[in-house]
Design a protein around this motif. Structure first.
Motif, PDB file in Angstrom:
ATOM      1  N   ALA A 117      -3.874 -11.858  -1.234  1.00  0.00           N
ATOM      2  CA  ALA A 117      -3.546 -10.426  -1.131  1.00  0.00           C
ATOM      3  C   ALA A 117      -2.893 -10.207  -2.453  1.00  0.00           C
ATOM      4  O   ALA A 117      -3.215  -8.838  -2.838  1.00  0.00           O
ATOM      5  CB  ALA A 117      -2.710 -10.262   0.199  1.00  0.00           C
ATOM      6  N   ILE A 155       0.041  -7.378   6.360  1.00  0.00           N
ATOM      7  CA  ILE A 155       1.043  -7.081   7.274  1.00  0.00           C
ATOM      8  C   ILE A 155       0.424  -7.634   8.670  1.00  0.00           C
ATOM      9  O   ILE A 155       0.838  -8.123   9.503  1.00  0.00           O
ATOM     10  CB  ILE A 155       1.036  -5.550   7.307  1.00  0.00           C
ATOM     11  CG1 ILE A 155       1.932  -5.237   6.098  1.00  0.00           C
ATOM     12  CG2 ILE A 155       1.709  -5.199   8.481  1.00  0.00           C
ATOM     13  CD1 ILE A 155       2.206  -3.682   5.974  1.00  0.00           C
ATOM     14  N   LYS A 156      -0.758  -7.634   8.828  1.00  0.00           N
ATOM     15  CA  LYS A 156      -1.614  -7.995   9.932  1.00  0.00           C
ATOM     16  C   LYS A 156      -1.331  -9.314  10.381  1.00  0.00           C
ATOM     17  O   LYS A 156      -1.011  -9.856  11.458  1.00  0.00           O
ATOM     18  CB  LYS A 156      -2.818  -7.499  10.275  1.00  0.00           C
ATOM     19  CG  LYS A 156      -3.070  -5.924  10.336  1.00  0.00           C
ATOM     20  CD  LYS A 156      -4.595  -5.635  10.299  1.00  0.00           C
ATOM     21  CE  LYS A 156      -4.891  -4.153  10.300  1.00  0.00           C
ATOM     22  NZ  LYS A 156      -6.064  -3.854  10.292  1.00  0.00           N
ATOM     23  N   LEU A 157      -1.626 -10.208   9.296  1.00  0.00           N
ATOM     24  CA  LEU A 157      -1.497 -11.707   9.277  1.00  0.00           C
ATOM     25  C   LEU A 157      -0.019 -12.233   9.524  1.00  0.00           C
ATOM     26  O   LEU A 157       0.134 -13.025  10.254  1.00  0.00           O
ATOM     27  CB  LEU A 157      -2.118 -12.270   8.009  1.00  0.00           C
ATOM     28  CG  LEU A 157      -3.551 -12.085   7.997  1.00  0.00           C
ATOM     29  CD1 LEU A 157      -4.278 -12.244   6.409  1.00  0.00           C
ATOM     30  CD2 LEU A 157      -4.513 -12.882   8.696  1.00  0.00           C
ATOM     31  N   LYS A 158       0.844 -11.360   8.877  1.00  0.00           N
ATOM     32  CA  LYS A 158       2.072 -11.677   9.137  1.00  0.00           C
ATOM     33  C   LYS A 158       2.736 -11.410  10.641  1.00  0.00           C
ATOM     34  O   LYS A 158       3.669 -11.754  10.947  1.00  0.00           O
ATOM     35  CB  LYS A 158       2.933 -11.034   7.928  1.00  0.00           C
ATOM     36  CG  LYS A 158       2.766 -11.645   6.566  1.00  0.00           C
ATOM     37  CD  LYS A 158       3.893 -11.395   5.641  1.00  0.00           C
ATOM     38  CE  LYS A 158       3.749 -12.273   4.327  1.00  0.00           C
ATOM     39  NZ  LYS A 158       4.281 -11.747   3.391  1.00  0.00           N
ATOM     40  N   ASP A 205      -6.074  -3.140  -3.472  1.00  0.00           N
ATOM     41  CA  ASP A 205      -4.753  -3.384  -3.056  1.00  0.00           C
ATOM     42  C   ASP A 205      -4.061  -2.716  -1.937  1.00  0.00           C
ATOM     43  O   ASP A 205      -3.514  -3.962  -1.384  1.00  0.00           O
ATOM     44  CB  ASP A 205      -3.940  -2.767  -4.401  1.00  0.00           C
ATOM     45  CG  ASP A 205      -2.376  -2.932  -4.453  1.00  0.00           C
ATOM     46  OD1 ASP A 205      -1.837  -3.859  -3.474  1.00  0.00           O
ATOM     47  OD2 ASP A 205      -1.547  -2.687  -5.219  1.00  0.00           O
ATOM     48  N   GLU A 206      -4.270  -1.638  -1.263  1.00  0.00           N
ATOM     49  CA  GLU A 206      -3.896  -1.293  -0.317  1.00  0.00           C
ATOM     50  C   GLU A 206      -4.571  -1.946   0.907  1.00  0.00           C
ATOM     51  O   GLU A 206      -3.871  -2.460   1.869  1.00  0.00           O
ATOM     52  CB  GLU A 206      -4.520   0.282  -0.038  1.00  0.00           C
ATOM     53  CG  GLU A 206      -3.287   1.178   0.012  1.00  0.00           C
ATOM     54  CD  GLU A 206      -3.900   2.460  -0.142  1.00  0.00           C
ATOM     55  OE1 GLU A 206      -4.758   3.043   0.652  1.00  0.00           O
ATOM     56  OE2 GLU A 206      -3.522   3.062  -1.238  1.00  0.00           O
ATOM     57  N   ALA A 207      -5.838  -2.153   0.829  1.00  0.00           N
ATOM     58  CA  ALA A 207      -6.546  -3.042   2.008  1.00  0.00           C
ATOM     59  C   ALA A 207      -5.921  -4.462   2.014  1.00  0.00           C
ATOM     60  O   ALA A 207      -5.711  -5.056   3.105  1.00  0.00           O
ATOM     61  CB  ALA A 207      -7.893  -3.169   1.702  1.00  0.00           C
ATOM     62  N   ALA A 208      -5.601  -4.896   0.871  1.00  0.00           N
ATOM     63  CA  ALA A 208      -4.980  -6.336   0.982  1.00  0.00           C
ATOM     64  C   ALA A 208      -3.787  -6.420   1.419  1.00  0.00           C
ATOM     65  O   ALA A 208      -3.495  -7.128   2.204  1.00  0.00           O
ATOM     66  CB  ALA A 208      -5.128  -6.954  -0.452  1.00  0.00           C
ATOM     67  N   GLN A 209      -2.946  -5.318   1.226  1.00  0.00           N
ATOM     68  CA  GLN A 209      -1.502  -5.453   1.838  1.00  0.00           C
ATOM     69  C   GLN A 209      -1.583  -5.075   3.232  1.00  0.00           C
ATOM     70  O   GLN A 209      -0.803  -5.601   4.009  1.00  0.00           O
ATOM     71  CB  GLN A 209      -0.609  -4.140   1.038  1.00  0.00           C
ATOM     72  CG  GLN A 209      -0.424  -4.510  -0.683  1.00  0.00           C
ATOM     73  CD  GLN A 209      -0.021  -6.075  -0.862  1.00  0.00           C
ATOM     74  OE1 GLN A 209       0.907  -6.597  -0.319  1.00  0.00           O
ATOM     75  NE2 GLN A 209      -0.774  -6.642  -1.842  1.00  0.00           N
ATOM     76  N   SER A 210      -2.545  -4.059   3.783  1.00  0.00           N
ATOM     77  CA  SER A 210      -2.343  -3.956   5.151  1.00  0.00           C
ATOM     78  C   SER A 210      -2.884  -5.054   5.894  1.00  0.00           C
ATOM     79  O   SER A 210      -2.482  -5.492   6.953  1.00  0.00           O
ATOM     80  CB  SER A 210      -3.370  -2.471   5.449  1.00  0.00           C
ATOM     81  OG  SER A 210      -4.476  -2.849   4.727  1.00  0.00           O
ATOM     82  N   ALA A 211      -3.855  -5.830   5.318  1.00  0.00           N
ATOM     83  CA  ALA A 211      -4.415  -7.142   6.031  1.00  0.00           C
ATOM     84  C   ALA A 211      -3.167  -8.011   6.069  1.00  0.00           C
ATOM     85  O   ALA A 211      -2.920  -8.788   7.057  1.00  0.00           O
ATOM     86  CB  ALA A 211      -5.657  -7.615   5.111  1.00  0.00           C
TER      87      ALA A 211
END
Lengths: 306, 313
Positions: free
Chosen positions: B100, B117-120, B109-115
């Motif tokens: 990410a 958050i979901k994984l964390k 960038d945005e999609a990677a960060q929101s992904a």
């Protein structure tokens, strides 16, 4: 601080993702939570306040989510329905898959264990996202060079580099004091004071073949900016126009019957015209045009002999 | 704004919590926030459904029996809603975090960060000590990933204007298979629907916007399609033998298959697929590189040199 303009949808999306995140990080500091979601603390309080009003139908305290954040630390209870993270969107999957491929290829060769792990993750995510064909991202090879440059910039130390200069096709060793790394057209350049040239020069990081820390600091006696004179030139482009546009870095507007532009290196101009293999003709300047003709004739002779 | 957000979240919770399909009537009477005349509620609900779909939340419709003129019902299943990635370890999360981070400042960038958050939110802590200190970065200037990724996901069709060899503008319709970077450029591979064969497109040669459209006929992405192999093996490889002056032509030397020291010169072999491309690289090096074999390549270089002389004298 928030990068995207707030819409009810973007906020709803964030709130839905907040519930599982807080559920997995009970007691997280409000400030840290705001940073994770890239919003201000005030916005985070507003988000949590909105969530506090939500829950299962009935909406008595028994059904509403139970949030606490007054102490500056956030906890959530009674939120089982939303406590699992949401599925990845297709864009999120694509972002992770490309990123993972890049990471896998950037891992050192002796970390087979991690490469296997990354491959397994790629397989799992591709299957979930229904993306059978691999998405691939090629790593750059100059990562360690860039790390060393960043160290030299912050410590203001001189560096000794072995550099392949493309136009003169020579490998030289220079001492430079890097100032910054710039990105242009997909490539990174380090802008540095070059002791050899006694002036500022830019070096493409992927053409730095080797670098190490040198002793001492730069003398910085030269001019602050490199005084290079531009060479105006004209081209007649016959065929392969797209290639000419990309090779000579021209804009669409410049692609008229007689193209004019500027070059900063005579060597580059000669090599570029030679490489266009006759599909572009240099009409001006006359002396460079003559040099190209002479050079091509001389190479032809060599072919004639052998 | 908050009222609407509350309503959307309450609707999601209600539809996720229910085991059976909820009718509109049940939704309006139980979910907080549906107020006003029946028409108003109806309109609100239609908009809310669209909004949730736009967030990637799939609402199932069913539970009605046309024979009895029953009303349609709605629900969200947890299988559709929840992230299911199986068991993941701290090292997995660390690798995903790096993946990410590679998008910092780039297109997704945005999609990677929101992904991330979901994984964390799965609750597994990232084990950063387990992985080496690397931070590879992706570069994506002005690339419309959204249209491309939507089309790949929905097996849709992309239409765009492509700049041809002589700058002619070509209208292309492509069923996209995959995207990849290679030598600093981004490529899209897919089935060209006019030519009915697989083609690759350099994304910086697309003129204007890329449009993603629904496909009238469904196509499948071949399971064994590998974009990197495809880009590397566009044609049959040939071997060139060239003489290279010592200390010169470093760009070609990197790709040498074999090298024999011949005093002032080195003799190298190189693999190539596109004769015009290798001629360009040979000519770029002026009199530092001379072709020995094959004869066809020699002839190609000689003819290009003759063209150069003819047009520049």
């Amino acid at each position: 601080m928030s990068k995207i303009p707030q819409t009810p949808l973007s906020r709803t999306s964030r709130l839905l993702d907040l519930v599982p995140y807080v559920s997995a990080h009970q007691g997280i500091e409000l400030k840290i939570l705001a940073d994770v979601f890239e919003v201000t603390s005030n916005q985070m309080v507003a988000d949590l306040t909105t969530l506090w009003m939500c829950g299962l139908p009935g909406y008595t305290p028994l059904e509403l989510m139970d949030l606490s954040f007054d102490s500056g630390y956030v906890t959530i209870h009674n939120a089982q329905t939303l406590s699992q993270p949401r599925n990845l969107t297709i864009e999120e999957s694509i972002a992770l898959l490309l990123g993972l491929d890049l990471v896998m290829q950037s891992l050192p060769d002796d970390r087979k264990d991690l490469k296997t792990m990354a491959t397994a993750l790629i397989d799992k995510l591709s299957l979930r996202a229904n993306l059978p064909s691999p998405l691939r991202a090629e790593p750059e090879n100059d990562h360690h060079i860039k790390s060393a440059i960043l160290v030299a910039i912050s410590s203001k130390k001189l560096m000794k580099i072995k550099y392949h200069s493309l136009y003169s096709d020579e490998i030289t060793t220079r001492e430079i004091q890097p100032v910054e790394i710039r990105t242009e057209n997909l490539h990174d350049y380090v802008w540095a004071y070059c002791e050899k040239a006694q002036a500022f020069r830019s070096f493409r990081t992927d053409r730095i073949l080797h670098c190490e820390q040198a002793h001492g600091s730069a003398t910085l006696t030269g001019t602050t900016a490199d005084k290079v004179s531009a060479i105006p030139y004209s081209l007649k482009i016959r065929t392969n126009k797209r290639e000419a546009m990309e090779r000579f870095n021209l804009s669409k507007a410049q692609m008229s019957s007689k193209t004019t532009s500027h070059a900063y290196s005579q060597e580059w101009l000669i090599r570029s015209v030679m490489a266009s293999a006759g599909s572009s003709e240099l009409t001006e300047p006359a002396e460079i045009r003559a040099e190209i003709a002479a050079s091509a004739a001389q190479i032809l002779q060599k072919y004639g002999k052998s | 704004m908050s009222r609407k957000i509350e309503r959307l979240i309450n609707l999601t919770i209600a539809l996720l919590a229910t085991k059976r399909y909820l009718t509109k009537k049940e939704i309006f009477s139980s979910v907080d926030g549906y107020e006003g005349s029946p028409e108003t509620k109806e309109r609100m609900f239609e908009r809310d459904k669209d909004d949730l779909r736009n967030l990637g939340i799939h609402i199932e419709v069913g539970g009605f029996d046309p024979a009895f003129d029953d009303e349609a019902g709605y629900r969200i299943t947890s299988e559709n809603y929840q992230l299911d990635i199986g068991n993941i370890s701290g090292s997995d999360v660390a690798l995903l975090s790096l993946a990410a981070e590679a998008w910092r400042g780039a297109a997704l960038d945005e999609a990677a960060q929101s992904a991330l958050i979901k994984l964390k939110s799965i609750g597994v802590e990232s084990d950063l000590d387990a992985i080496p200190n690397i931070s590879p970065q992706l570069r994506t200037p002005n690339i419309d990933f959204e249209a491309i990724s939507q089309a790949i996901a929905q097996r849709g069709v992309l239409t765009f204007t492509y700049i041809g060899r002589d700058l002619e503008l070509q209208n292309r319709r492509v069923a996209p298979y995959a995207i990849s970077t290679r030598k600093g450029f981004w490529y899209l591979a897919g089935l060209d629907l006019e030519k009915n064969s697989v083609r690759t497109f350099r994304l910086d040669r697309i003129d204007g916007l890329i449009q993603a459209n629904k496909s009238s006929t469904r196509y499948e992405i071949p399971v064994d399609f590998d974009i990197v192999n495809y880009l590397e093996n566009v044609g049959e490889s040939e071997i060139a033998t060239v003489d290279v002056r010592k200390g010169k032509a470093h760009l070609l030397r990197i790709h040498a298959l074999t090298l024999v020291d011949k005093g002032e010169w080195d003799q190298m072999t190189l693999s190539y697929q596109d004769q015009s491309r290798i001629i360009e690289s040979i000519l770029w090096h002026g009199d530092d590189v001379l072709v020995v074999a094959p004869q066809e390549l020699r002839n190609g270089v000689i003819s290009a040199l003759k063209d150069l002389v003819r047009s520049h004298v």
